[in-house]
Design an enzyme around this catalytic site. Structure first.
Site, PDB file in Angstrom:
ATOM      1  N   GLU A 252       0.838  -1.206   0.000  1.00 50.31           N
ATOM      2  CA  GLU A 252       0.000   0.000   0.000  1.00 50.31           C
ATOM      3  C   GLU A 252       0.869   1.251   0.000  1.00 50.31           C
ATOM      4  O   GLU A 252       0.648   2.185  -0.775  1.00 50.31           O
ATOM      5  CB  GLU A 252      -0.926   0.007   1.218  1.00 50.31           C
ATOM      6  N   ASN A 376       2.923  10.784   7.527  1.00 48.48           N
ATOM      7  CA  ASN A 376       4.381  10.788   7.396  1.00 48.48           C
ATOM      8  C   ASN A 376       5.075  10.817   8.747  1.00 48.48           C
ATOM      9  O   ASN A 376       6.208  10.346   8.882  1.00 48.48           O
ATOM     10  CB  ASN A 376       4.825  11.963   6.525  1.00 48.48           C
TER      11      ASN A 376
END
Length: 389
Positions: A252, A376
């Site tokens: 993914e 992130n």
């Protein structure tokens, strides 16, 4: 062709068959996606016909075995080709739905579906008539999968599912939703995966979520109110959900990284063409030192990142890519994409902020990449822990 490659050059990652596949997909995008992209952006959803046409041409659910109607091609490099070419064609959000089908939903079926489930689901998945979605995120969980609260309680030969999911790509179009549910109290061993199908009692969809970017990617909330799901729709064993989720996070995140670096290359190509033609003070704006320095810096970063990404894709194909490497790829490429598109908008000047120019769409589409598939910040945490910190 990305600016990081000389005309006619080949990336060692790919063979002749991938190059032929790439050219075929370019033609498909030009004929079947590009003409409809603007309308799908306006509608905030693609046509279901996109999936069946993609299947007819060999661009959907390629890994489904031939006996179930698929191509039986288990080579992730073909998936990478699709993501890259959609980015180069400027229709990344229109191809997001088929990407979700190929890269997010199908791997769960391939890894855990039993024979009866394969016979029941694979033919429709391969033909594009049964669209897949993956439902993990909840309003209160975000990246913390261990906090998933949607409950599935066993009641005879059914599970009764209660809860909700949000930000689900293919949320409106999906026929089969691979859903993470809680079947026990343990944060990890209490999670299971279950396939919830269109039309099941108690399964409702919210309105499409209108996002700041990636408009053609239909995104919705899903609600389960005493939703009755047959026990036969349990994917794998009870309590294996967390392990399944962890096993599929690498592809993914790599898929998002592949798309992000390709989008960065496309944005640079677009901007280079613009700054060579647009004039200010009697000469092309690309000839000014600041423009050259900005583009030289971005071109260098993109070129280096492309080399890392091709290496990482090859490692995944070889079965040696690690979780930290996928996390590095995800956060680096998505951060870089935001940097590139923002700088490119600046070089376009005021026109870069208008919908008349493609760069504004690319800039808006880029921002969410740093959030989904794990923020992130979470990616950096994974990398940091791998360093023994």
């Amino acid at each position: 062709m990305a600016i990081t490659l000389a005309p006619g050059a080949r990336r060692p990652l790919f063979d002749d068959v991938h190059d032929d596949y790439r050219e075929s997909f370019r033609r498909f995008l030009k004929a079947e996606v590009v003409p409809h992209h603007e309308q799908w952006q306006h509608d905030h959803i693609t046509s279901r016909e996109l999936y069946t046409k993609a299947a007819e041409h060999g661009f959907l659910a390629m890994a489904v075995p031939e006996e179930y109607g698929g191509s039986g091609v288990d080579d992730w490099r073909f998936n990478a080709v699709l993501s890259e070419e959609a980015a180069y064609a400027g229709v990344q959000s229109s191809w997001m739905g088929p990407n979700v089908h190929n890269d997010l939903g199908l791997p769960y079926l391939r890894a855990a579906a039993n024979e009866e489930q394969k016979e029941r689901w694979y033919p429709g998945v391969a033909s594009g008539e049964s669209i897949l979605a993956l439902a993990m995120t909840e309003p209160g969980t975000g990246s913390d999968l261990s906090a998933i609260s949607t409950k599935a309680k066993r009641d005879g030969d059914h599970y009764i599912v209660n809860g909700g999911k949000t930000f689900i790509s293919n949320g409106i179009n999906a026929d089969l939703v691979v859903t993470a549910v809680r079947t026990g109290d343990d944060p990890h061993r209490g999670l299971s995966m279950i396939v919830i199908e269109r039309g099941m009692d108690g399964f409702e969809r919210g309105n499409q979520i209108h996002k700041r970017g990636q408009h053609a990617n239909d995104t919705a909330e899903l609600f389960f109110n005493d939703c009755k799901v047959p026990v036969e729709n349990l994917l794998g064993e009870e309590g294996t959900g967390f392990a399944q989720l962890m096993a599929h996070l690498i592809p993914e995140r790599l898929g998002l990284a592949v798309s992000s670096i390709a989008c960065a290359e496309a944005a640079l190509d677009l901007t280079l063409d613009y700054v060579k033609e647009r004039k200010a003070f009697g000469k092309p704006i690309g000839s000014f030192q600041n423009s050259r320095f900005v583009l030289a810096d971005l071109h260098t970063k993109v070129t280096i990142t492309r080399a890392f990404m091709d290496q990482t894709i090859q490692k995944y194909v070889d079965g040696t890519c690690t979780v930290p490497e996928a996390a590095m790829a995800k956060f680096w490429t998505t951060d870089l994409l935001s940097e590139v598109t923002d700088a490119c908008v600046q070089l376009f000047g005021g026109y870069g902020y208008t919908t008349e120019y493609k760069i504004s769409e690319m800039w808006a589409d880029a921002r969410v990449n740093r959030i989904y598939a794990g923020t992130n910040e979470i990616m950096k945490e994974l990398v940091g822990r791998s360093l023994g910190l």
